[in-house]
Enzyme design. Structure first.
Site, PDB file in Angstrom:
ATOM      1  N   CYS A 156     -36.599 -26.901  48.241  1.00  0.00           N
ATOM      2  CA  CYS A 156     -36.219 -28.316  48.393  1.00  0.00           C
ATOM      3  C   CYS A 156     -37.241 -29.123  49.174  1.00  0.00           C
ATOM      4  O   CYS A 156     -37.170 -30.354  49.185  1.00  0.00           O
ATOM      5  CB  CYS A 156     -34.861 -28.429  49.084  1.00  0.00           C
ATOM      6  SG  CYS A 156     -33.534 -27.932  47.994  1.00  0.00           S
TER       7      CYS A 156
HETATM    8  N1  CO8 Z   1     -13.224 -25.463  43.923  1.00  0.00           N
HETATM    9  C1  CO8 Z   1     -12.194 -25.133  44.740  1.00  0.00           C
HETATM   10  N2  CO8 Z   1     -12.333 -24.352  45.828  1.00  0.00           N
HETATM   11  C2  CO8 Z   1     -13.563 -23.866  46.096  1.00  0.00           C
HETATM   12  C3  CO8 Z   1     -14.681 -24.170  45.281  1.00  0.00           C
HETATM   13  C4  CO8 Z   1     -14.471 -25.002  44.163  1.00  0.00           C
HETATM   14  N3  CO8 Z   1     -15.462 -25.338  43.332  1.00  0.00           N
HETATM   15  N4  CO8 Z   1     -15.772 -23.576  45.798  1.00  0.00           N
HETATM   16  C5  CO8 Z   1     -15.376 -22.905  46.878  1.00  0.00           C
HETATM   17  N5  CO8 Z   1     -14.037 -23.086  47.075  1.00  0.00           N
HETATM   18  C6  CO8 Z   1     -13.203 -22.489  48.138  1.00  0.00           C
HETATM   19  C7  CO8 Z   1     -13.848 -21.275  48.748  1.00  0.00           C
HETATM   20  O1  CO8 Z   1     -13.595 -20.108  47.995  1.00  0.00           O
HETATM   21  C8  CO8 Z   1     -13.194 -21.230  50.113  1.00  0.00           C
HETATM   22  O2  CO8 Z   1     -11.908 -20.679  49.984  1.00  0.00           O
HETATM   23  P1  CO8 Z   1     -11.259 -19.800  51.192  1.00  0.00           P
HETATM   24  O3  CO8 Z   1     -11.191 -20.729  52.361  1.00  0.00           O
HETATM   25  O4  CO8 Z   1      -9.943 -19.401  50.637  1.00  0.00           O
HETATM   26  O5  CO8 Z   1     -12.223 -18.664  51.412  1.00  0.00           O
HETATM   27  C9  CO8 Z   1     -13.056 -22.706  50.475  1.00  0.00           C
HETATM   28  O6  CO8 Z   1     -13.073 -23.410  49.220  1.00  0.00           O
HETATM   29  C10 CO8 Z   1     -14.167 -23.200  51.348  1.00  0.00           C
HETATM   30  O7  CO8 Z   1     -15.434 -22.768  50.802  1.00  0.00           O
HETATM   31  P2  CO8 Z   1     -16.789 -22.919  51.550  1.00  0.00           P
HETATM   32  O8  CO8 Z   1     -16.662 -22.404  52.949  1.00  0.00           O
HETATM   33  O9  CO8 Z   1     -17.880 -22.326  50.682  1.00  0.00           O
HETATM   34  O10 CO8 Z   1     -16.915 -24.521  51.545  1.00  0.00           O
HETATM   35  P3  CO8 Z   1     -17.838 -25.437  52.387  1.00  0.00           P
HETATM   36  O11 CO8 Z   1     -16.997 -26.434  53.067  1.00  0.00           O
HETATM   37  O12 CO8 Z   1     -18.852 -24.694  53.195  1.00  0.00           O
HETATM   38  O13 CO8 Z   1     -18.645 -26.222  51.225  1.00  0.00           O
HETATM   39  C11 CO8 Z   1     -20.845 -26.247  50.227  1.00  0.00           C
HETATM   40  C12 CO8 Z   1     -19.507 -25.517  50.344  1.00  0.00           C
HETATM   41  C13 CO8 Z   1     -20.584 -27.596  49.594  1.00  0.00           C
HETATM   42  C14 CO8 Z   1     -21.773 -25.421  49.347  1.00  0.00           C
HETATM   43  C15 CO8 Z   1     -21.434 -26.475  51.629  1.00  0.00           C
HETATM   44  O14 CO8 Z   1     -21.399 -25.292  52.386  1.00  0.00           O
HETATM   45  C16 CO8 Z   1     -22.882 -26.956  51.583  1.00  0.00           C
HETATM   46  O15 CO8 Z   1     -23.244 -27.899  50.921  1.00  0.00           O
HETATM   47  N6  CO8 Z   1     -23.748 -26.324  52.376  1.00  0.00           N
HETATM   48  C17 CO8 Z   1     -25.143 -26.694  52.456  1.00  0.00           C
HETATM   49  C18 CO8 Z   1     -25.842 -25.970  51.381  1.00  0.00           C
HETATM   50  C19 CO8 Z   1     -27.243 -26.458  51.176  1.00  0.00           C
HETATM   51  O16 CO8 Z   1     -27.646 -27.510  51.580  1.00  0.00           O
HETATM   52  N7  CO8 Z   1     -27.986 -25.657  50.493  1.00  0.00           N
HETATM   53  C20 CO8 Z   1     -29.286 -26.025  50.156  1.00  0.00           C
HETATM   54  C21 CO8 Z   1     -29.504 -25.539  48.816  1.00  0.00           C
HETATM   55  S1  CO8 Z   1     -30.745 -26.391  48.013  1.00  0.00           S
HETATM   56  C22 CO8 Z   1     -32.300 -25.670  48.269  1.00  0.00           C
HETATM   57  O17 CO8 Z   1     -32.699 -25.252  49.289  1.00  0.00           O
HETATM   58  C23 CO8 Z   1     -33.168 -25.586  47.076  1.00  0.00           C
HETATM   59  C24 CO8 Z   1     -32.893 -24.404  46.304  1.00  0.00           C
HETATM   60  C25 CO8 Z   1     -33.632 -24.490  45.014  1.00  0.00           C
HETATM   61  C26 CO8 Z   1     -32.915 -25.254  43.942  1.00  0.00           C
HETATM   62  C27 CO8 Z   1     -32.033 -24.375  43.121  1.00  0.00           C
HETATM   63  C28 CO8 Z   1     -31.550 -25.087  41.894  1.00  0.00           C
HETATM   64  C29 CO8 Z   1     -30.496 -24.328  41.127  1.00  0.00           C
END
Ligand code: CO8
Length: 372
Positions: A156
């Site tokens: 990124c």
């Molecule tokens: N629908 C319903 N429920 C869901 C879903 C969904 N789609 N997804 C997860 N849940 C559930 C989980 O299973 C979990 O359930 P439980 O509590 O029962 O275990 C609950 O919801 C909470 O899940 P999370 O803890 O995972 O949820 P978060 O509040 O942490 O949100 C995010 C998840 C949105 C992914 C968040 O953590 C986030 O955005 N974090 C930052 C990530 C980030 O910035 N990453 C950077 C990646 S980009 C990068 O560096 C470049 C990579 C190269 C590009 C690749 C291209 C493909």
């Protein structure tokens, strides 16, 4: 040493849109198909059911409402769940180069510049379509630019790291102008069958024309400085690579696509990014409250809100730190550049802004800019 400016930016927006409603509908069809196919194993406790996704979760957890993609029918087909792209002949422009050329032309046209004004092309993206020849050299040839081109990948932070490369080349006189092109075809390396991340990414391409300040058009942004930081982490990873075949890996193995520990990334990267920006500004005798605008990486709305609070000691408004991820999703290296592209016209001469990206690596890159 020459002074350096961002003369213009360019944007290519893909032709197709997937709303959260469409995405969740297709994911849940896929989940139901899988769960009925493996009903006996699930009932026997030998397999976990695929849990359903929800629009409410996606919007609350990420702030993303839709994303652009190059091809949506393959992604939304519950029997497939990835884009459908026809292979191209070696003599045809590759897809990454095609969208790169479109964004680069937009940037050149906005600055009133031609191919002969540019000496180098950097193709900077989270994934390259092939190993070689470099995408940058293909884009260079398609645009008719004399000079050099090379590819680079810092996930990124690819665009901001490329910005430092371009600024240094121009500052020391080895190029008059460099075009940075960020074609992000994220839909081809996203695991659309994984509920935890299927909503995150979108396709796009941005371009940045970096020039010697004395050659730049009125209203350009002087680059006062760039600063880069990396710190190794396995929390965002993609293991696909040239070793995969010799390791007898199946391309469908989960680790051959993007995967992450999203919550850890959120917690670890926000303080790093805020500290990085604050220190970078301090090196220019500036504090965050003196900054007119922050063009932040667009991964998650909550992350940007937290970084904004850490920087300003209050909630950052959309005017302080504009948001584009509701419309585009996370577009990897292009996100902060789209924010700049869409939201720089009202920055006045003399005002300071900061572009900052953060992501896999971990990697953080920032540029402090002053409007001319
Ligand atoms: N629908 C319903 N429920 C869901 C879903 C969904 N789609 N997804 C997860 N849940 C559930 C989980 O299973 C979990 O359930 P439980 O509590 O029962 O275990 C609950 O919801 C909470 O899940 P999370 O803890 O995972 O949820 P978060 O509040 O942490 O949100 C995010 C998840 C949105 C992914 C968040 O953590 C986030 O955005 N974090 C930052 C990530 C980030 O910035 N990453 C950077 C990646 S980009 C990068 O560096 C470049 C990579 C190269 C590009 C690749 C291209 C493909």
């Amino acid at each position: 040493m020459h002074r350096v400016a961002i003369s213009s930016t360019g944007l290519f927006v893909p032709p197709e849109v997937i709303t959260n409603e469409e995405l969740v509908h297709s994911f849940n069809c896929f989940a139901e198909l899988e769960n009925s196919r493996y009903a006996a194993e699930i009932a026997a406790g030998n397999r976990q059911a695929v849990p359903l996704s929800s629009v409410e979760f996606i919007e609350k957890a990420s702030g993303i409402k839709r994303r652009y993609v190059m091809e949506k029918s393959g992604i939304l087909d519950p029997h497939r769940m990835y884009p459908r792209h026809a292979p191209r002949d070696d003599n045809e422009l590759s897809l990454m180069a095609e969208i790169g050329v479109a964004a680069a032309r937009d940037a050149l046209q906005r600055a009133g510049k031609q191919a002969q004004d540019v000496d180098g092309v950097i193709c900077a993206a989270a994934n390259m379509q092939r190993a070689y020849p470099a995408m940058a050299v293909e884009i260079q040839a398609a645009l008719g630019i004399t000079g050099y081109g090379f590819d680079m990948n810092v996930a990124c932070s690819s665009a901001t790291f490329a910005l430092e490369m371009a600024v240094n080349a121009i500052r020391c006189g080895s190029a008059r102008a460099v075009l940075i092109v960020d074609p992000e075809l994220t839909s081809s390396h996203l695991a659309w069958k994984d509920r935890d991340c299927h909503f995150i990414f979108g396709d796009v391409c941005t371009a940045i024309l970096v020039e010697r300040l004395d050659l730049a058009p009125a209203g350009a942004f002087e680059v006062l400085g760039t600063r880069l930081l990396t710190s190794f982490s396995n929390n965002i990873r993609n293991n696909a690579g040239f070793m995969s075949r010799s390791e007898d890996r199946d391309p469908r193995d989960r680790d051959q696509l993007f995967y992450q520990e999203g919550r850890k990334v959120f917690k670890e990267v926000c303080p790093m990014a805020a500290e990085h920006i604050t220190e970078h500004l301090a090196s220019h005798g500036l504090t965050p409250t003196e900054v007119r605008r922050f063009w932040l990486h667009q991964a998650n709305l909550g992350m940007n809100q937290l970084i904004g609070r850490k920087l300003l000691g209050r909630d950052a408004s959309a005017d302080d730190a504009p948001v584009i991820l509701d419309e585009f999703g996370n577009t990897a290296s292009a996100g902060s550049i789209i924010a700049f592209h869409r939201h720089h016209d009202d920055v006045k001469a003399g005002e300071v802004g900061v572009i900052c990206s953060f992501g896999a690596g971990y990697s953080i890159g920032s540029a402090v800019l002053r409007r001319l």
